[in-house]
Design a protein around this motif. Structure first.
Motif, PDB file in Angstrom:
ATOM      1  N   ALA A  21       0.851  -1.183   0.000  1.00  0.00           N
ATOM      2  CA  ALA A  21       0.000   0.000   0.000  1.00  0.00           C
ATOM      3  C   ALA A  21       0.884   1.228   0.000  1.00  0.00           C
ATOM      4  O   ALA A  21       2.050   1.174   0.395  1.00  0.00           O
ATOM      5  N   GLY A  22       0.331   2.335  -0.439  1.00  0.00           N
ATOM      6  CA  GLY A  22       1.093   3.573  -0.487  1.00  0.00           C
ATOM      7  C   GLY A  22       0.609   4.583   0.534  1.00  0.00           C
ATOM      8  O   GLY A  22      -0.491   4.467   1.077  1.00  0.00           O
ATOM      9  N   SER A  23       1.460   5.557   0.813  1.00  0.00           N
ATOM     10  CA  SER A  23       1.138   6.728   1.636  1.00  0.00           C
ATOM     11  C   SER A  23       0.645   6.357   3.032  1.00  0.00           C
ATOM     12  O   SER A  23       0.875   5.261   3.535  1.00  0.00           O
ATOM     13  N   SER A  24      -0.069   7.290   3.664  1.00  0.00           N
ATOM     14  CA  SER A  24      -0.549   7.109   5.040  1.00  0.00           C
ATOM     15  C   SER A  24      -1.709   6.134   5.147  1.00  0.00           C
ATOM     16  O   SER A  24      -2.182   5.858   6.259  1.00  0.00           O
ATOM     17  N   LEU A  25      -2.169   5.619   4.019  1.00  0.00           N
ATOM     18  CA  LEU A  25      -3.241   4.632   4.070  1.00  0.00           C
ATOM     19  C   LEU A  25      -2.844   3.401   4.875  1.00  0.00           C
ATOM     20  O   LEU A  25      -3.704   2.692   5.406  1.00  0.00           O
ATOM     21  N   LYS A  26      -1.544   3.139   4.981  1.00  0.00           N
ATOM     22  CA  LYS A  26      -1.101   1.965   5.751  1.00  0.00           C
ATOM     23  C   LYS A  26      -1.516   2.083   7.213  1.00  0.00           C
ATOM     24  O   LYS A  26      -1.970   1.110   7.823  1.00  0.00           O
ATOM     25  N   PHE A  27      -1.343   3.265   7.809  1.00  0.00           N
ATOM     26  CA  PHE A  27      -1.801   3.469   9.185  1.00  0.00           C
ATOM     27  C   PHE A  27      -3.305   3.212   9.288  1.00  0.00           C
ATOM     28  O   PHE A  27      -3.778   2.617  10.249  1.00  0.00           O
ATOM     29  N   CYS A  28      -4.035   3.695   8.286  1.00  0.00           N
ATOM     30  CA  CYS A  28      -5.491   3.620   8.335  1.00  0.00           C
ATOM     31  C   CYS A  28      -5.994   2.195   8.180  1.00  0.00           C
ATOM     32  O   CYS A  28      -7.011   1.821   8.783  1.00  0.00           O
ATOM     33  N   ARG A  29      -5.302   1.386   7.393  1.00  0.00           N
ATOM     34  CA  ARG A  29      -5.698  -0.010   7.251  1.00  0.00           C
ATOM     35  C   ARG A  29      -5.546  -0.753   8.583  1.00  0.00           C
ATOM     36  O   ARG A  29      -6.377  -1.590   8.942  1.00  0.00           O
ATOM     37  N   VAL A  30      -4.483  -0.438   9.324  1.00  0.00           N
ATOM     38  CA  VAL A  30      -4.308  -1.031  10.650  1.00  0.00           C
ATOM     39  C   VAL A  30      -5.380  -0.500  11.598  1.00  0.00           C
ATOM     40  O   VAL A  30      -5.988  -1.262  12.371  1.00  0.00           O
ATOM     41  N   ALA A  31      -5.654   0.801  11.540  1.00  0.00           N
ATOM     42  CA  ALA A  31      -6.656   1.407  12.422  1.00  0.00           C
ATOM     43  C   ALA A  31      -8.041   0.805  12.202  1.00  0.00           C
ATOM     44  O   ALA A  31      -8.826   0.666  13.147  1.00  0.00           O
ATOM     45  N   ALA A  32      -8.343   0.422  10.963  1.00  0.00           N
ATOM     46  CA  ALA A  32      -9.660  -0.116  10.634  1.00  0.00           C
ATOM     47  C   ALA A  32      -9.766  -1.611  10.872  1.00  0.00           C
ATOM     48  O   ALA A  32     -10.801  -2.219  10.566  1.00  0.00           O
ATOM     49  N   GLY A  33      -8.706  -2.232  11.407  1.00  0.00           N
ATOM     50  CA  GLY A  33      -8.739  -3.661  11.669  1.00  0.00           C
ATOM     51  C   GLY A  33      -8.612  -4.514  10.426  1.00  0.00           C
ATOM     52  O   GLY A  33      -8.968  -5.695  10.427  1.00  0.00           O
ATOM     53  N   GLU A  34      -8.067  -3.927   9.358  1.00  0.00           N
ATOM     54  CA  GLU A  34      -7.876  -4.660   8.103  1.00  0.00           C
ATOM     55  C   GLU A  34      -6.460  -5.228   7.991  1.00  0.00           C
ATOM     56  O   GLU A  34      -6.177  -6.008   7.078  1.00  0.00           O
ATOM     57  N   ALA A  35      -5.585  -4.821   8.880  1.00  0.00           N
ATOM     58  CA  ALA A  35      -4.209  -5.298   8.931  1.00  0.00           C
ATOM     59  C   ALA A  35      -3.725  -5.159  10.364  1.00  0.00           C
ATOM     60  O   ALA A  35      -4.405  -4.555  11.209  1.00  0.00           O
ATOM     61  N   ASP A  36      -2.534  -5.709  10.635  1.00  0.00           N
ATOM     62  CA  ASP A  36      -2.060  -5.778  12.015  1.00  0.00           C
ATOM     63  C   ASP A  36      -0.787  -4.983  12.281  1.00  0.00           C
ATOM     64  O   ASP A  36      -0.584  -4.513  13.401  1.00  0.00           O
ATOM     65  N   LEU A  37       0.054  -4.836  11.264  1.00  0.00           N
ATOM     66  CA  LEU A  37       1.360  -4.225  11.496  1.00  0.00           C
ATOM     67  C   LEU A  37       1.844  -3.505  10.249  1.00  0.00           C
ATOM     68  O   LEU A  37       1.696  -4.004   9.136  1.00  0.00           O
ATOM     69  N   TYR A  38       2.414  -2.328  10.476  1.00  0.00           N
ATOM     70  CA  TYR A  38       3.096  -1.581   9.424  1.00  0.00           C
ATOM     71  C   TYR A  38       4.475  -1.198   9.960  1.00  0.00           C
ATOM     72  O   TYR A  38       4.605  -0.284  10.762  1.00  0.00           O
TER      73      TYR A  38
END
Length: 285
Positions: free
Chosen positions: A191-208
Motif C-alpha cells: 500500500a502507499g502513503s498514510s493509508l497503511k496506518f489507516c488499514r491497521v486502524a480499521a482492523g484490516e491489517a495488524d502491522l506496518y
C-alpha cells in the motif's frame, strides 16, 4: 489534550477542499519537479498546501504550522508552542505521479509531543479517515452526491492464523525482510502513503513496519488515526513516536526514527522483540 469536535469537523472540510484541488491537477497533465532532498513535487502539492494554510490561519490563528512544502522552502516557525499543526498536502507523491490512486492529504494536530487528532483523505479512492484522542476513529466514503458516509473503526487483536503486514509500495529493504522473517506473518499487503496506518486502524491489517526515512508530516495524521482507534506507533525500542523534534544530533529537524505501527499491544511487543534481533535494524535516531 483533546480537540474541539467542531474544529475537527472544520479541518475535515479543509482536507476535502485540498483533495479537490489535488484531483483537479491529477485529472490533467502535470509537471514533476525534484526538491533538494531528491523527492518529487507537483503543482498539486503546492496548491493543496496553499488551501490548507489559508484555512488554518482562519481556523487556528496563532497556532504554528509545519507544512512540507513550506519546510522545503526553509519557511519554518521559530517556535512551535504546546500545540501545533503538521501538514502533508500530498503524501505519496510517487503514487500520485504513477497514478495508482494511493495518495493522501494529511492534517494533524499535535499537543505535548503527541498527535491528538488527524485526518487522512485519499481523494482518488474517495476514502477519508479521521481520529481524535478521546473521541475514537472513523472512516468515511464519499458518495455520489459528495457526502461522507461514516462508520466507526477500531483495531483488532492479532489473528490466530498470523499477521497481515503492510509493506510500503515505494520503500522496503533488507531490514524489513529480516524483521518480518522473525514474525508469524500470514499475508503481506502493499500500500502507499498514510493509508497503511489507516488499514491497521480499521482492523484490516495488524502491522506496518517502517525501517526507513520518514518526516513528521508523513506520519502524524495516520499516527493520530491509529492511536484514536486503539493502536500505537512506536520506535524500535517500543517508545511512542514523538513530534516536534528539533536540534536532533542524529538527523535533521522533524525527521522520524524507524518505527512500528501496530493494532495491538501484543503485535507491537512481538515486533519490538523481532526488531531487536533483526540484523542492522537500528535505524536513525
Amino acid at each position: 489534550m483533546t480537540l474541539d469536535p467542531s474544529l475537527l469537523d472544520s479541518l475535515v472540510e479543509t482536507a476535502l477542499a485540498a483533495g479537490r484541488v489535488v484531483m483537479d491537477v491529477y485529472g490533467g497533465d502535470f509537471a514533476v519537479a525534484t526538491k533538494g532532498d531528491a523527492s518529487p513535487v507537483t503543482a498539486a502539492d503546492e496548491r493543496a498546501e496553499a488551501v490548507i494554510l489559508a484555512d488554518l490561519a482562519r481556523l487556528m490563528p496563532g497556532v504554528a504550522v509545519v507544512a512540507e512544502e513550506e519546510a522545503a522552502a526553509g519557511r519554518l516557525p521559530v517556535s512551535l508552542g504546546e500545540r501545533f499543526v503538521l501538514v502533508d498536502p500530498l503524501d505519496g507523491t510517487k503514487e500520485f505521479v504513477s497514478r495508482n490512486g494511493e495518495f493522501t492529504v494529511n492534517i494533524a494536530v499535535v499537543e505535548g509531543g503527541g498527535p491528538i487528532a488527524g485526518i487522512v483523505f485519499a481523494p482518488a479512492l474517495g476514502e477519508i479517515h479521521v481520529g481524535s484522542i478521546g473521541a475514537g476513529a472513523r472512516a468515511g466514503r464519499i458518495d455520489a452526491d459528495g457526502r461522507v458516509v461514516w462508520r466507526d473503526i477500531t483495531v483488532r487483536p492479532p489473528p490466530v492464523e498470523g499477521l497481515v503486514v503492510l509493506a510500503s509500495r515505494s520503500h522496503a529493504g533488507p531490514e524489513t525482510e529480516d524483521l518480518l522473517a522473525r514474525l508469524p506473518v500470514a499475508r503481506r499487503v502493499s500500500a502507499g502513503s498514510s493509508l497503511k496506518f489507516c488499514r491497521v486502524a480499521a482492523g484490516e491489517a495488524d502491522l506496518y513496519p517502517r525501517l526507513g526515512r520518514t518526516m513528521e508530516w508523513d506520519t502524524a495524521a495516520g499516527d493520530a488515526v491509529l492511536r484514536a482507534a486503539g493502536g500505537a506507533v512506536v520506535d524500535l525500542d517500543g517508545r511512542p513516536l514523538l513530534y516536534g523534534k528539533r536540534k536532533q544530533t542524529s538527523d535533521v529537524d522533524f525527521a522520524n526514527p524507524w518505527f512500528l505501527a501496530g493494532g495491538s499491544a501484543a503485535t507491537l511487543s512481538a515486533a519490538v522483540v523481532a526488531a531487536t534481533g533483526a540484523a542492522g535494524a537500528s535505524g536513525p535516531g
